[in-house]
Design an enzyme around this catalytic site. Structure first.
Site, PDB file in Angstrom:
ATOM      1  N   ARG A 204       0.826  -1.206   0.000  1.00  0.00           N
ATOM      2  CA  ARG A 204       0.000   0.000   0.000  1.00  0.00           C
ATOM      3  C   ARG A 204       0.858   1.253   0.000  1.00  0.00           C
ATOM      4  O   ARG A 204       0.575   2.208  -0.709  1.00  0.00           O
ATOM      5  CB  ARG A 204      -0.891  -0.022   1.246  1.00  0.00           C
ATOM      6  CG  ARG A 204      -1.543   1.300   1.558  1.00  0.00           C
ATOM      7  CD  ARG A 204      -2.789   1.083   2.364  1.00  0.00           C
ATOM      8  NE  ARG A 204      -3.622   0.106   1.721  1.00  0.00           N
ATOM      9  CZ  ARG A 204      -4.418  -0.751   2.370  1.00  0.00           C
ATOM     10  NH1 ARG A 204      -4.492  -0.712   3.687  1.00  0.00           N
ATOM     11  NH2 ARG A 204      -5.140  -1.623   1.715  1.00  0.00           N
TER      12      ARG A 204
ATOM     13  N   ARG B 142       7.091   0.100   2.037  1.00  0.00           N
ATOM     14  CA  ARG B 142       6.921  -1.005   2.976  1.00  0.00           C
ATOM     15  C   ARG B 142       5.740  -1.893   2.585  1.00  0.00           C
ATOM     16  O   ARG B 142       4.788  -1.425   1.972  1.00  0.00           O
ATOM     17  CB  ARG B 142       6.737  -0.484   4.404  1.00  0.00           C
ATOM     18  CG  ARG B 142       5.668   0.589   4.558  1.00  0.00           C
ATOM     19  CD  ARG B 142       6.082   1.531   5.698  1.00  0.00           C
ATOM     20  NE  ARG B 142       5.034   2.451   6.113  1.00  0.00           N
ATOM     21  CZ  ARG B 142       4.770   3.605   5.495  1.00  0.00           C
ATOM     22  NH1 ARG B 142       5.420   3.931   4.391  1.00  0.00           N
ATOM     23  NH2 ARG B 142       3.831   4.402   5.945  1.00  0.00           N
TER      24      ARG B 142
ATOM     25  N   CYS C  36      -4.227 -17.719  14.822  1.00  0.00           N
ATOM     26  CA  CYS C  36      -3.824 -17.001  16.033  1.00  0.00           C
ATOM     27  C   CYS C  36      -4.073 -17.930  17.204  1.00  0.00           C
ATOM     28  O   CYS C  36      -4.869 -18.863  17.107  1.00  0.00           O
ATOM     29  CB  CYS C  36      -4.671 -15.746  16.222  1.00  0.00           C
ATOM     30  SG  CYS C  36      -4.496 -14.597  14.845  1.00  0.00           S
TER      31      CYS C  36
ATOM     32  N   CYS D 291      -9.351 -12.692  18.322  1.00  0.00           N
ATOM     33  CA  CYS D 291      -9.956 -11.485  18.873  1.00  0.00           C
ATOM     34  C   CYS D 291     -11.323 -11.294  18.230  1.00  0.00           C
ATOM     35  O   CYS D 291     -11.443 -11.364  17.004  1.00  0.00           O
ATOM     36  CB  CYS D 291      -9.105 -10.265  18.540  1.00  0.00           C
ATOM     37  SG  CYS D 291      -7.396 -10.461  19.022  1.00  0.00           S
TER      38      CYS D 291
ATOM     39  N   CYS E 167     -11.283  -8.562  15.517  1.00  0.00           N
ATOM     40  CA  CYS E 167     -10.281  -8.652  14.445  1.00  0.00           C
ATOM     41  C   CYS E 167     -10.798  -8.064  13.134  1.00  0.00           C
ATOM     42  O   CYS E 167     -11.865  -8.422  12.655  1.00  0.00           O
ATOM     43  CB  CYS E 167      -9.891 -10.108  14.222  1.00  0.00           C
ATOM     44  SG  CYS E 167      -8.648 -10.297  12.932  1.00  0.00           S
TER      45      CYS E 167
ATOM     46  N   ARG F  86      -9.530  -8.669  10.290  1.00  0.00           N
ATOM     47  CA  ARG F  86      -9.457  -9.696   9.239  1.00  0.00           C
ATOM     48  C   ARG F  86     -10.241 -10.932   9.634  1.00  0.00           C
ATOM     49  O   ARG F  86      -9.875 -12.041   9.279  1.00  0.00           O
ATOM     50  CB  ARG F  86      -7.996 -10.062   8.987  1.00  0.00           C
ATOM     51  CG  ARG F  86      -7.136  -8.868   8.657  1.00  0.00           C
ATOM     52  CD  ARG F  86      -5.820  -9.257   8.017  1.00  0.00           C
ATOM     53  NE  ARG F  86      -5.010  -8.056   7.860  1.00  0.00           N
ATOM     54  CZ  ARG F  86      -3.889  -7.823   8.547  1.00  0.00           C
ATOM     55  NH1 ARG F  86      -3.416  -8.737   9.368  1.00  0.00           N
ATOM     56  NH2 ARG F  86      -3.231  -6.708   8.376  1.00  0.00           N
TER      57      ARG F  86
ATOM     58  N   ASP G  55     -12.189  -0.608  12.799  1.00  0.00           N
ATOM     59  CA  ASP G  55     -12.516  -0.614  11.371  1.00  0.00           C
ATOM     60  C   ASP G  55     -13.984  -0.938  11.101  1.00  0.00           C
ATOM     61  O   ASP G  55     -14.712  -1.366  11.978  1.00  0.00           O
ATOM     62  CB  ASP G  55     -11.639  -1.634  10.640  1.00  0.00           C
ATOM     63  CG  ASP G  55     -10.200  -1.176  10.565  1.00  0.00           C
ATOM     64  OD1 ASP G  55      -9.984   0.038  10.440  1.00  0.00           O
ATOM     65  OD2 ASP G  55      -9.311  -2.039  10.647  1.00  0.00           O
TER      66      ASP G  55
ATOM     67  N   LYS H 144      -3.513   4.682   6.890  1.00  0.00           N
ATOM     68  CA  LYS H 144      -3.774   5.242   8.218  1.00  0.00           C
ATOM     69  C   LYS H 144      -3.756   6.761   8.188  1.00  0.00           C
ATOM     70  O   LYS H 144      -2.823   7.356   7.682  1.00  0.00           O
ATOM     71  CB  LYS H 144      -2.718   4.733   9.180  1.00  0.00           C
ATOM     72  CG  LYS H 144      -2.728   3.224   9.320  1.00  0.00           C
ATOM     73  CD  LYS H 144      -1.556   2.764  10.162  1.00  0.00           C
ATOM     74  CE  LYS H 144      -1.465   1.263  10.198  1.00  0.00           C
ATOM     75  NZ  LYS H 144      -1.037   0.685   8.899  1.00  0.00           N
TER      76      LYS H 144
HETATM   77  C1  LIG Z   1      -0.289  -0.311   8.811  1.00  0.00           C
HETATM   78  C2  LIG Z   1       0.212  -0.775   7.545  1.00  0.00           C
HETATM   79  C3  LIG Z   1       1.552  -0.599   7.193  1.00  0.00           C
HETATM   80  C4  LIG Z   1       2.557   0.059   8.118  1.00  0.00           C
HETATM   81  O1  LIG Z   1       2.268   1.384   8.332  1.00  0.00           O
HETATM   82  P1  LIG Z   1       3.170   2.234   9.320  1.00  0.00           P
HETATM   83  O2  LIG Z   1       2.454   3.525   9.436  1.00  0.00           O
HETATM   84  O3  LIG Z   1       4.519   2.342   8.670  1.00  0.00           O
HETATM   85  O4  LIG Z   1       3.254   1.480  10.598  1.00  0.00           O
HETATM   86  C5  LIG Z   1       1.965  -1.060   5.970  1.00  0.00           C
HETATM   87  N1  LIG Z   1       1.109  -1.646   5.107  1.00  0.00           N
HETATM   88  C6  LIG Z   1      -0.185  -1.808   5.404  1.00  0.00           C
HETATM   89  C7  LIG Z   1      -1.078  -2.432   4.413  1.00  0.00           C
HETATM   90  C8  LIG Z   1      -0.681  -1.380   6.637  1.00  0.00           C
HETATM   91  O5  LIG Z   1      -1.973  -1.553   6.929  1.00  0.00           O
HETATM   92  S1  SF4 Z   2      -6.504  -8.984  15.785  1.00  0.00           S
HETATM   93 FE1  SF4 Z   2      -6.949 -10.734  14.392  1.00  0.00          FE
HETATM   94  S2  SF4 Z   2      -4.990 -11.273  13.500  1.00  0.00           S
HETATM   95 FE2  SF4 Z   2      -4.563 -10.012  15.320  1.00  0.00          FE
HETATM   96  S3  SF4 Z   2      -4.278 -11.468  17.008  1.00  0.00           S
HETATM   97 FE3  SF4 Z   2      -6.393 -10.867  17.016  1.00  0.00          FE
HETATM   98  S4  SF4 Z   2      -7.445 -12.431  15.788  1.00  0.00           S
HETATM   99 FE4  SF4 Z   2      -5.281 -12.573  15.322  1.00  0.00          FE
END
Ligand SMILES: *Cc1c(COP(=O)(O)O)cnc(C)c1O
Ligand code: SF4
Length: 440
Positions: free
Chosen positions: A122, A126, A135, A139, A142, A144, A303, A347
């Protein structure tokens, strides 16, 4: 809280561990004996759901898996379980299967920004690399939750290899975030292999590992694991504590082990209604984190994933919490509050306002106490005309370091090749111009 009673219940349930209480501290034993059924949870905590509730909860568990380590379950205050922050994070609520109007399956568009399976690319420099999709504790909040825990989505070794190939072929990637699921669900050996592969990629300068283990299964942080992590510096570890009740002596021991091994530690908290949406709880959490050598990194707005609506707070709640932290406690205890933009915008930091007004020669600011003051701008300031290739630059940052390559609003402020406007590609006025070019 009666931790021991719960612990005994859990151990007693399992004949394998019953005669050997030291098994409790064995992370594999904890995983093998994780609670995956509502009945067992009721037995262990000596609580009872009513009939109608049990039907709804069972339905919820069919959609989103239930799994809680005996350790994490033992943190629940069974006498007040309904309002217990650990219970609320670990055990289902019938509200999870209610899909509201604005809920989305993949609110962060992680699939759309995925050039190969397991990778989300994204940001320019990085990538997120989902090395595991399980996991130790699922959670309830979560993001995802649609895919995490679904064994049909588990990464295959071909996918892992292809993801590593992608990183090898993308020289812009200098930071790789191992995520999941929980990357510490991998065996030490497998993790060592992946970290070794990443170490060998010259353009990867830093690796990050996101894990909830210190909070939900601190026994995973063994000396052997710390030795492996220490071999792969620079490696940063971000953990996920949401409530001070999770910072038990065992969790603190796990954090100390990591810090002693020289691993820089950060924490990401999710703002959750009924769990930590309170300035006093958050103050306690961040202060206890820094006392354990963990730097609060992000506070996430919850989210828009399906089934999370009962956890969502207004953004104003987060701003209120940050207002209560900045200035009131150590600066490095204050996380950055972020809203992860729907559709993959990434973010977005959100803050209280500190600029009250602005004149050509001064800025009017307010501090955390409400005191309003002025900062005089310099009478003369000669802006360095940046060509991105002046001698000073080359001396200090070296050739080829372009700070503002990725444009955005920073690109509007750039000295050389400035962009002077950003226009959405759906702008009606521009679309009309394209459709009907002026004929002069
Ligand atoms: C959060 C995230 C990152 C890392 O973002 P930082 O602001 O550098 O911590 C990288 N890729 C994705 C898809 C993310 O959701
Ligand atoms: S937030 Fe989702 S991916 Fe992260 S530890 Fe909890 S269940 Fe696992």
């Amino acid at each position: 809280m009666n931790v021991n009673e719960t612990r005994l219940e859990a151990v007693a349930r399992c004949p394998e561990g019953a005669d050997d209480p030291t098994r409790w501290r064995d992370w594999r034993w904890q995983l093998r004996n994780s609670f995956t059924s509502l009945d067992d949870v009721e037995k262990a905590l000596a609580i009872e759901f009513d009939e109608a509730e049990r039907v709804l909860l069972a339905e919820t568990v069919r959609h989103f898996p239930l799994s809680v380590t005996p350790y994490y379950l033992s943190l629940i205050d069974a006498d007040n379980f309904r309002s217990d922050p650990v219970f609320r994070q670990a055990l289902p609520s019938s509200e999870e299967i209610v899909v509201r109007d604005h809920d989305m399956k993949d609110p962060l568009a992680e699939d759309e920004d995925s050039p190969v399976a397991l990778i989300t690319h994204r940001y320019p420099d990085r990538v997120l690399f989902r090395v595991s999709n399980t996991c130790s504790m699922y959670c309830r909040h979560c993001t995802r939750k649609r895919t995490v825990g679904d064994t049909s989505c588990a990464p295959t070794s071909e996918e892992l290899d292809a993801a590593l190939d992608y990183i090898r072929s993308a020289p812009a990637v200098r930071d790789v975030l191992l995520s999941g699921g929980d990357p510490l669900m991998l065996s030490d050996g497998r993790l060592d292999e992946i970290l070794t592969e990443l170490d060998a990629i010259e353009h990867v300068e830093v690796v990050r590992l996101g894990t909830r283990m210190p909070a939900v299964l601190p026994y995973r942080i063994t000396d052997e694991l710390c030795e492996i992590l220490a071999k792969h510096q620079p490696l940063w570890l971000n953990t996920h504590f949401n409530h001070p009740a999770e910072l038990t002596p065992d969790a603190e021991e796990a954090l100390a082990r990591l810090a002693d091994a020289g691993i820089p530690l950060g924490n990401q908290t999710v703002l959750l209604a009924g769990v930590n949406d309170c300035s006093r709880i958050m103050l306690r959490l961040v202060q206890r984190l820094v006392a354990n050598r963990v730097r609060p990194y992000y506070l996430y707005q919850c989210d828009l994933s399906e089934g999370l609506s009962h956890f969502r707070t207004p953004v104003g709640k987060g701003i209120e919490i940050i207002e209560s932290l900045i200035g009131h406690t150590s600066g490095f205890a204050v996380p950055t509050y972020v809203v992860d933009a729907p559709h993959g915008g990434g973010k977005i930091p959100v803050m209280p306002n500190y600029i009250v007004s602005w004149a050509s020669d001064r800025v009017v600011l307010r501090n955390y106490e409400g005191v309003i003051c002025t900062y005089r701008e310099p009478d003369e300031y000669k802006r360095a005309a940046c060509t991105e290739e002046c001698e000073d630059c080359e001396r200090s940052v070296g050739k080829g370091c372009r700070a503002t390559d990725s444009g955005g609003v920073a690109g509007l402020m750039r000295e050389c090749d400035p962009v002077d406007s950003l226009v959405p590609n759906t702008n009606a006025r521009y679309l009309r111009r394209e459709a009907e070019p002026a004929d002069d």
